[in-house]
Design an enzyme around this catalytic site. Structure first.
Site, PDB file in Angstrom:
ATOM      1  N   ASP A  58     -23.878 -40.621 -14.147  1.00 39.56           N
ATOM      2  CA  ASP A  58     -23.555 -39.468 -15.358  1.00 39.56           C
ATOM      3  C   ASP A  58     -22.906 -41.022 -16.856  1.00 39.56           C
ATOM      4  O   ASP A  58     -21.782 -40.774 -15.827  1.00 39.56           O
ATOM      5  CB  ASP A  58     -23.419 -39.049 -14.550  1.00 39.56           C
ATOM      6  CG  ASP A  58     -22.792 -37.651 -16.339  1.00 39.56           C
ATOM      7  OD1 ASP A  58     -24.237 -37.307 -16.528  1.00 39.56           O
ATOM      8  OD2 ASP A  58     -22.406 -37.392 -16.437  1.00 39.56           O
ATOM      9  N   THR A  91     -27.191 -38.483 -21.677  1.00 39.97           N
ATOM     10  CA  THR A  91     -26.422 -38.956 -22.115  1.00 39.97           C
ATOM     11  C   THR A  91     -26.318 -40.294 -21.953  1.00 39.97           C
ATOM     12  O   THR A  91     -25.715 -40.821 -22.502  1.00 39.97           O
ATOM     13  CB  THR A  91     -24.675 -38.144 -21.042  1.00 39.97           C
ATOM     14  OG1 THR A  91     -25.439 -38.446 -19.947  1.00 39.97           O
ATOM     15  CG2 THR A  91     -24.572 -36.650 -21.404  1.00 39.97           C
ATOM     16  N   THR A  92     -26.357 -40.503 -20.908  1.00 41.70           N
ATOM     17  CA  THR A  92     -26.761 -42.523 -21.263  1.00 41.70           C
ATOM     18  C   THR A  92     -28.148 -43.049 -21.977  1.00 41.70           C
ATOM     19  O   THR A  92     -27.588 -43.012 -23.000  1.00 41.70           O
ATOM     20  CB  THR A  92     -27.293 -42.819 -20.101  1.00 41.70           C
ATOM     21  OG1 THR A  92     -26.431 -42.306 -18.861  1.00 41.70           O
ATOM     22  CG2 THR A  92     -27.528 -44.048 -19.343  1.00 41.70           C
ATOM     23  N   ASP A 387     -26.230 -30.681 -14.112  1.00 48.75           N
ATOM     24  CA  ASP A 387     -27.295 -31.063 -14.817  1.00 48.75           C
ATOM     25  C   ASP A 387     -28.789 -30.449 -15.104  1.00 48.75           C
ATOM     26  O   ASP A 387     -28.903 -29.981 -16.370  1.00 48.75           O
ATOM     27  CB  ASP A 387     -27.215 -31.908 -15.025  1.00 48.75           C
ATOM     28  CG  ASP A 387     -26.551 -33.297 -15.522  1.00 48.75           C
ATOM     29  OD1 ASP A 387     -25.574 -32.634 -16.055  1.00 48.75           O
ATOM     30  OD2 ASP A 387     -26.301 -34.321 -15.629  1.00 48.75           O
TER      31      ASP A 387
END
Length: 536
Positions: A58, A91-92, A387
């Site tokens: 994550d 997020t990545t 998520d």
């Protein structure tokens, strides 16, 4: 390893100007998480100074745990944090896109394009990209369970919970639907209304959804009622115990009778507090602070279910779920301000006792009891499930989704190149580079899956040029397929938030042309930063 995980930026750039070093720092952070992108992404093991470890892919978790000192690098971390707060996933993607935008900007600066022109071009491109995205969105409704489950499964794929994604997607969907509220403006979802409690032991398939609230606390005394029907709930932020004298005082006791009177007076004060609680009609008491032994005895005698040392966040959840008022003092208690629930019960889960609130007055609440073999597994499951919850919630609020697998990024790259050709001046170069930056997402997906990124990019471009907007990369087979038909879906907001946050962070970094040590702060400049020239 002494200290938290650190991504070393090095001191080799001392001779470079601040702009180059800032870009280098931002790129370094993006590069650190790039290998975690997609279903085939690798995990990172984060080790802190105490030897505690976190294993995750994550992006937000990795960047939050990393020990980063460089100010520009921290801006990329903020992009990932903003993405996590706003959407909960992607997020990545946001961090990697920021790094690639900086890379493209660096190439333009090397060719003599001024950072201000790049910033203007990037902003135009971002605005146009959002417009393009809206032309490839797919509408989703609250009743379309299958599509919403596909969203959750896409989010869970490639994470620790991937093997159980069908099972967990069903739980995530039911949890979100149980707290979703319909308003005049549409559906709103507060994922904070869903409590996730972790329990080591058992199988992941033992995970269950409770339509109610679960608090990780047990009764203060085992002889108190184990279950209360038709619960009247009192929430106290004050201690249920003898109020100690705060000021310095000296009491002289010269005889055993005086000592007895003193003790009796203490007991009387505690008894009066409990009597006021009992008189209110409360049969369940949750206290933020302590409940002393004498008060416990009186509460037990009155048949009241009581718990102490409840966190403020749990009290707030209880107040919202049961309709109770949080009392600041025993004199504030009023029967009409008590909360209610059909039942309050203590249950034993794998040797750990928890309190279940079922049939709450305010029905918009849910709890998930997560089970897993080890602490690390349960922790990673919680991140993955959170998520999935956020993704479903965002999709319900916006009612808009897009295909995944890199298909939106390839479509954006293609259409933005076409848009760039209609512009004049150097801004055209910035928009073209912005378009090129999007290709880093499908390129990284291919690299992380062990595929040839150039071949896959060429194939993807060819499909999109033919008008196949949903064609993306299947990292398991290596084929370019229709992502919508193959159930790879993402909320629109994942893409729009990533684009906006990455653009703003990149522009902010590009507009910095010098770093000056501020007075009154103390300490040295961060490693890798150019030292200020005092001979001005």
């Amino acid at each position: 390893m002494a200290g938290q995980p650190t991504y070393a930026l090095g001191n080799s750039g001392r001779a470079r100007d601040a702009q180059s070093i800032n870009i280098l720092a931002g790129k370094a952070v993006a590069r650190a998480v790039r290998t975690t992108l997609g279903p085939k992404g690798m995990d990172k093991m984060l080790v802190d100074g105490l030897g505690d470890i976190v294993i995750t892919n994550d992006g937000a978790t990795i960047l939050r745990e990393m020990d980063i000192e460089h100010p520009a690098a921290k801006m990329v971390v903020e992009v990932s944090k903003a993405q996590d707060d706003e959407v909960g996933d992607g997020t990545t993607t946001a961090a990697v896109l920021t790094g690639e935008l900086l890379t493209m900007a660096e190439e333009l600066i090397a060719k003599g394009v001024h950072p201000t022109i790049i910033a203007t071009g990037y902003r135009h491109a971002a605005k146009k990209a959002i417009e393009i995205l809206k032309t490839i969105t797919i509408e989703v409704s609250k009743d379309d369970r299958e599509t919403l489950k596909k969203l959750a499964k896409t989010s869970l794929t490639g994470k620790a919970a991937g093997e159980y994604k069908d099972f967990l997607a069903e739980i995530a969907l039911d949890a979100v639907l149980s707290v979703a509220e319909e308003t005049d403006e549409g559906i709103t979802v507060d994922v904070g209304d869903i409590t996730i409690e972790k329990r080591e032991g058992g199988s992941i398939l033992d995970t269950e959804l409770i339509t109610g609230l679960v608090i990780d606390k047990e009764r203060v005394r085992p002889n108190m009622p184990k279950k209360i029907e038709n619960a009247k709930i009192l929430l106290a932020s004050f201690a249920i115990e003898f109020q100690k004298i705060e000021k310095t005082a000296e009491i002289k006791i010269t005889s055993p009778d005086q000592m007895q009177l003193f003790v009796e007076q203490e007991e009387k004060m505690v008894k009066e507090m409990v009597d006021k609680i009992v008189a209110s009609g409360a049969n369940v008491v949750f206290c933020q602070k302590g409940i002393d032994d004498l008060a416990q005895y009186y509460l037990e005698k009155a048949g009241i279910y009581a718990c102490r040392r409840i966190t403020k966040s749990d009290l707030q959840k209880l107040a919202k779920a049961t309709g109770a008022t949080l009392f600041q003092d025993v004199t504030d208690i009023r029967p009409e301000d008590l909360g209610s629930a059909e039942s309050v019960e203590e249950k034993n889960l794998h040797g750990s006792k928890m309190t279940f609130f079922l049939g709450c007055k305010e029905e918009k609440t849910a709890s998930v009891i997560l089970h897993g073999g080890t602490t690390h597994i349960v922790d990673s499951l919680k991140r993955a499930l959170n998520d999935a919850l956020c993704v479903i919630g965002v999709a319900l609020e916006d009612r808009s989704i897009v295909a995944g697998g890199g298909s939106p990024e390839i479509e954006l790259a293609l259409r933005l190149r076409e848009y760039a050709s209609t512009l004049k001046g150097r801004e055209q170069l910035a928009v073209a580079k912005f378009a090129e930056a999007f290709e880093i997402i499908p390129q990284t997906l291919a690299e992380n899956a062990g595929l040839d990124p150039i071949d896959k990019l060429v194939e993807l471009r060819s499909q999109h040029e033919q008008g196949n907007k949903n064609m993306g990369l299947d990292v398991y087979t290596g084929k370019v397929i229709d992502m919508y038909e193959n159930d790879v879906l993402e909320p629109l907001r994942i893409k729009t938030q990533a684009i906006n946050a990455a653009t703003e962070a990149t522009v902010m970094i590009l507009r910095i042309d010098d770093v000056v040590a501020a007075s009154g702060r103390g300490g040295a400049m961060p490693p890798g930063m150019p030292q200020p020239d005092m001979d001005m």
